[in-house]
Design an enzyme around this catalytic site. Structure first.
Site, PDB file in Angstrom:
ATOM      1  N   ARG A 104       0.802  -1.234   0.000  1.00 11.37           N
ATOM      2  CA  ARG A 104       0.000   0.000   0.000  1.00 11.37           C
ATOM      3  C   ARG A 104       0.831   1.278   0.000  1.00 11.37           C
ATOM      4  O   ARG A 104       0.282   2.359   0.241  1.00 11.37           O
ATOM      5  CB  ARG A 104      -0.922   0.037   1.233  1.00 11.37           C
ATOM      6  CG  ARG A 104      -1.657  -1.239   1.568  1.00 11.37           C
ATOM      7  CD  ARG A 104      -2.582  -1.689   0.478  1.00 11.37           C
ATOM      8  NE  ARG A 104      -3.502  -2.739   0.930  1.00 11.37           N
ATOM      9  CZ  ARG A 104      -4.238  -3.467   0.129  1.00 11.37           C
ATOM     10  NH1 ARG A 104      -4.163  -3.294  -1.189  1.00 11.37           N
ATOM     11  NH2 ARG A 104      -5.049  -4.394   0.602  1.00 11.37           N
TER      12      ARG A 104
ATOM     13  N   ASP B 278      -1.101 -13.428  -0.464  1.00  9.52           N
ATOM     14  CA  ASP B 278      -1.959 -12.318  -0.865  1.00  9.52           C
ATOM     15  C   ASP B 278      -2.231 -11.415   0.337  1.00  9.52           C
ATOM     16  O   ASP B 278      -3.359 -10.958   0.554  1.00  9.52           O
ATOM     17  CB  ASP B 278      -3.260 -12.813  -1.494  1.00  9.52           C
ATOM     18  CG  ASP B 278      -4.057 -11.705  -2.187  1.00  9.52           C
ATOM     19  OD1 ASP B 278      -3.500 -10.598  -2.372  1.00  9.52           O
ATOM     20  OD2 ASP B 278      -5.230 -11.929  -2.521  1.00  9.52           O
TER      21      ASP B 278
ATOM     22  N   HIS C 176      -5.966  -3.780   5.517  1.00  7.17           N
ATOM     23  CA  HIS C 176      -6.908  -2.665   5.424  1.00  7.17           C
ATOM     24  C   HIS C 176      -7.087  -2.053   6.808  1.00  7.17           C
ATOM     25  O   HIS C 176      -6.795  -2.683   7.837  1.00  7.17           O
ATOM     26  CB  HIS C 176      -8.268  -3.143   4.910  1.00  7.17           C
ATOM     27  CG  HIS C 176      -8.282  -3.543   3.471  1.00  7.17           C
ATOM     28  ND1 HIS C 176      -8.143  -2.626   2.452  1.00  7.17           N
ATOM     29  CD2 HIS C 176      -8.415  -4.757   2.879  1.00  7.17           C
ATOM     30  CE1 HIS C 176      -8.205  -3.259   1.287  1.00  7.17           C
ATOM     31  NE2 HIS C 176      -8.345  -4.554   1.520  1.00  7.17           N
TER      32      HIS C 176
END
Length: 428
Positions: free
Chosen positions: A64, A305, A309
């Site tokens: 991110r 993966d 968040h």
């Protein structure tokens, strides 16, 4: 100064042996019974009763950074990797701005080296901005440091674009890692279409949204001779097609994630968006097909993966929550506990899928092997004692995982990168 790891069960060259590991600087010097080396050794690590393995390799993580650093950063993501025993990871390019030019790839590679606690290999995108049909400069991004290309998070929707991308990647010698999803077959679904989606009253997407694009891409891969890699494969049809394509000589590899191997859509509790990911959890029949593919070699590797968040990204409303769960810190312990201790998979097979196979197939020649002359990237695990996966122990910024609270074996005791300790468990 040298470091000696003594009395461990060492995984090397596909075997588990009782031996010591002597580290000189950033490299493994030798394996053997060294006894007391006196002042020659600066630190002795007692690994009695522990598994000593090559640092794990994960070709699929999301950090991110830049663009969404409230979710994760290079530093926190790589710390989470170290906590899970991973010493080499592949960072996906769905960041802002995306690494879609040689200059941006070079900058990302530089930041990975400077800020990462583990080795971070960088993906470039397939297309500009990770969308549309404008292809990147494949030779240029490889020269700048990309080890592979991917639009992960988005399937390449146009067959012509994928065909040309495969030609370009093949010419540059780059693996092309595909997120396989035909958007026209989703029909607004946010989980797997089936009995559980109907029970929960949640819109379901048919699994053919994955397998239809796998079929297309396998034909294109055979025509272009690219190294075509399928990210997070999840359906029984995809497994069957990959198995057949390998028999036909297609240069295809695929990965399965721990959550697709261990969970099915029937396991999703009502309203718990920590079970929402893309591809979604599939049927139990699909999960069993993945396990069969793992054991017979159709599935080449396991990749997490890792997708962190914020809490706000994962509200109780399943339809509105973001896709993705974290995985770096739970993967080995969950897989060891639920696959090895139950007799489904051998420990050597699991370690191969998490070390040598991903490293070798993606050309990461300094990773995945614990042997003299290789970098001293090593993970030490406790296989004998049960522990609880606790939210407060995560090093990632993300706490979005359904595995919190599980009692598992295989906790990471220590992780070394280039001979330096980057994670060490605090003993009670």
């Amino acid at each position: 100064m040298k470091t000696l790891i003594q009395n461990g069960t060492v995984y090397t060259n596909g075997q588990l042996i009782h031996t010591d590991v002597l580290i000189d600087g950033d490299q493994i010097q030798a394996l053997g019974d060294f006894g007391d080396l006196g002042d020659e050794v600066g630190r002795v690590i007692n690994a009695s009763g522990r598994l000593v393995a090559p640092g794990l390799v994960d070709v699929h993580v999301h950090y991110r950074d830049p663009g969404q650093t409230q979710k994760e950063t290079i530093r926190t993501g790589s710390a989470a990797a170290a906590h899970g025993g991973f010493t080499t990871v592949g960072a996906m390019p769905n960041v802002e701005p995306a690494p879609d030019t040689p200059e941006r790839v070079a900058e990302m590679a530089k930041r990975n080296r400077e800020e990462g606690l583990v080795h971070i290999a960088q993906y470039a995108t397939i297309t500009t901005g990770r969308s549309g049909d404008q292809l990147v400069d494949f030779a240029g991004v490889k020269e700048a440091g990309a080890f592979a290309v991917s639009n992960d998070g988005s399937g390449v929707q146009t067959a012509g674009t994928m065909y040309q991308a495969m030609q370009g990647a093949a010419a540059a010698g780059l693996p092309l890692a595909a997120h396989v999803e035909d958007n026209s077959l989703l029909f607004g679904g946010v989980m797997n279409e089936g009995e559980r989606s109907r029970q929960l009253g949640v819109p379901g997407a048919p699994s053919v949204s994955e397998s239809a694009q796998v079929a297309r891409d396998l034909v294109l891969a055979k025509a272009t001779d690219v190294h075509y890699h399928i990210c997070h494969v999840s359906t029984k049809e995809s497994i069957a097609m990959v198995r057949f394509a390998k028999q036909q000589g297609v240069n295809v590899t695929c990965e399965a994630s721990p959550h697709h191997l261990l969970l099915a859509d029937k396991d999703i509790p009502a309203g718990d968006s920590n079970y929402k990911m893309n591809p979604p959890l599939r049927s139990e029949e699909d999960r069993q097909a993945l396990l069969a593919g793992l054991l017979d070699g159709t599935v080449d590797m396991i990749a997490t993966d890792h997708a962190p968040h914020t809490v706000g990204d994962k509200p109780g409303d399943f339809t509105k929550a973001a896709n993705g769960i974290t995985g770096s810190e739970t993967a080995f312990a969950e897989l060891y506990t639920k696959l090895v201790k139950t007799g489904i998979c051998s420990l050597t097979k699991l370690l191969d899928l998490l070390t040598a196979k991903p490293a070798d197939l993606f050309g990461l020649d300094q990773a995945g092997h614990l042997e003299p002359g290789k970098p001293a990237d090593i993970a030490i695990f406790d296989l004998d004692h049960e522990s609880e996966i606790k939210q407060e122990d995560y090093w990632s910024k993300g706490i979005n995982t359904p595995f919190t609270g599980d009692r598992v074996y295989g906790a990471t005791v220590m992780t070394l990168v280039d001979g330096q300790v980057v994670y060490e468990r605090k003993e009670d």
